[in-house]
Design a protein around this motif. Structure first.
Motif, short mmCIF file in Angstrom:
data_model
loop_
_atom_site.label_atom_id
_atom_site.label_comp_id
_atom_site.label_asym_id
_atom_site.label_seq_id
_atom_site.Cartn_x
_atom_site.Cartn_y
_atom_site.Cartn_z
N LEU A 4 0.86 -1.16 0.00
CA LEU A 4 0.00 0.00 0.00
C LEU A 4 0.90 1.22 0.00
CD1 LEU A 4 -2.96 0.94 0.27
CD2 LEU A 4 -2.66 0.89 2.73
N LYS A 5 0.69 2.14 -0.92
CA LYS A 5 1.48 3.36 -1.01
C LYS A 5 0.79 4.44 -0.18
CE LYS A 5 3.92 4.25 -5.07
NZ LYS A 5 5.17 3.90 -4.53
N LEU A 6 1.53 5.03 0.76
CA LEU A 6 0.97 6.00 1.70
C LEU A 6 1.69 7.34 1.64
CD1 LEU A 6 0.72 3.72 4.87
CD2 LEU A 6 -1.13 4.28 3.29
N ILE A 7 0.94 8.42 1.79
CA ILE A 7 1.52 9.75 2.00
C ILE A 7 1.59 9.93 3.52
CG2 ILE A 7 1.13 12.24 1.80
CD1 ILE A 7 1.63 11.20 -0.91
N VAL A 8 2.76 10.27 4.03
CA VAL A 8 2.96 10.46 5.46
C VAL A 8 3.06 11.95 5.74
CG1 VAL A 8 4.43 9.94 7.44
CG2 VAL A 8 4.15 8.25 5.62
N GLN A 22 -5.83 8.36 -2.71
CA GLN A 22 -6.86 9.32 -2.30
C GLN A 22 -6.34 10.76 -2.33
OE1 GLN A 22 -7.87 7.68 1.57
NE2 GLN A 22 -9.53 6.48 0.69
N VAL A 23 -5.05 10.92 -2.66
CA VAL A 23 -4.43 12.25 -2.68
C VAL A 23 -4.36 12.76 -4.12
CG1 VAL A 23 -2.32 13.55 -2.19
CG2 VAL A 23 -3.08 11.77 -0.61
N ARG A 24 -4.88 13.97 -4.32
CA ARG A 24 -4.85 14.58 -5.65
C ARG A 24 -3.58 15.42 -5.83
NH1 ARG A 24 -10.73 14.76 -6.60
NH2 ARG A 24 -11.16 12.54 -6.55
N LEU A 80 -12.42 11.86 -2.36
CA LEU A 80 -13.13 10.66 -1.93
C LEU A 80 -14.51 10.72 -2.56
CD1 LEU A 80 -12.48 8.27 -0.07
CD2 LEU A 80 -13.67 9.47 1.74
N GLU A 81 -14.79 9.74 -3.41
CA GLU A 81 -16.03 9.74 -4.19
C GLU A 81 -16.11 11.06 -4.95
OE1 GLU A 81 -19.07 8.81 -1.35
OE2 GLU A 81 -18.10 6.93 -0.84
N ASP A 82 -17.15 11.87 -4.73
CA ASP A 82 -17.28 13.12 -5.49
C ASP A 82 -16.81 14.33 -4.70
OD1 ASP A 82 -19.30 12.98 -3.63
OD2 ASP A 82 -20.83 13.83 -4.94
N LEU A 134 -10.33 8.48 5.78
CA LEU A 134 -10.76 9.75 5.19
C LEU A 134 -12.28 9.90 5.18
CD1 LEU A 134 -8.57 10.74 2.15
CD2 LEU A 134 -8.76 11.81 4.37
N ASP A 135 -12.99 8.80 4.89
CA ASP A 135 -14.44 8.91 4.82
C ASP A 135 -15.04 9.38 6.16
OD1 ASP A 135 -13.65 6.47 5.85
OD2 ASP A 135 -15.37 5.38 5.07
N LYS A 136 -14.46 8.98 7.28
CA LYS A 136 -14.95 9.42 8.60
C LYS A 136 -14.63 10.89 8.82
CE LYS A 136 -16.04 5.30 10.40
NZ LYS A 136 -17.37 4.85 10.51
N ILE A 137 -13.43 11.32 8.42
CA ILE A 137 -13.02 12.71 8.60
C ILE A 137 -13.90 13.64 7.77
CG2 ILE A 137 -11.14 14.36 8.21
CD1 ILE A 137 -9.21 11.98 8.73
#
Length: 141
Positions: A4-8, A22-24, A80-82, A134-137
């Protein structure tokens, strides 16, 4: 299982991570226009490449002490989604490839505001990173 590739990124003295898919983009702190009647953690909106994007202060969202912005303050634009939202963080540290088996379930901690936003914990040598949901945030935005 693939990595899994993550931004820290950093908030106060902790490291957090979100999946890179999930990061644009990661931006320097732009000019932010306040919007009346929004929750205290919503700093306002900004115009990024023609798209009006809400900006959230993650310190405020997690009930962490506030801080003035510095040269290393960044806005991570996530999608995230739209929804597309900017998250103000103290600094964006790096991109990591993490084996999925290195992700542990969130600890059972009582009384931590950010607990509902935690998707897991990543241990990598001496580092401990909190993987965010992210969806919870973004739920109430």
């Amino acid at each position: 299982m693939e990595d899994l590739k993550l931004i820290v990124f950093q908030l106060v003295d902790k490291e957090y991570a979100i999946p890179v898919n999930q990061v644009r983009s990661i931006e320097k702190l732009p000019y932010i226009t306040r919007v009346p009647g929004t929750p205290s953690y919503v700093m306002g909106v900004t115009n990024l490449r023609g798209v009006v994007t809400p900006i959230i202060d993650l310190r405020s969202r997690f009930d962490l002490p506030s801080s003035d912005s510095t040269e290393s303050t960044r806005v991570i634009i996530v999608g995230l989604e739209d929804k597309e939202v900017g998250l103000i963080v103290d600094s964006a540290n790096d991109v990591l490839d993490v084996a999925r088996e290195m992700i542990e379930p969130p600890p059972e901690v009582v009384g931590i505001v950010e607990a509902e936003y935690i998707g897991g914990v990543v241990r990598q040598s001496k580092r401990l990173m909190i993987l965010l949901h992210l969806d919870k945030i973004l739920q109430s935005i």
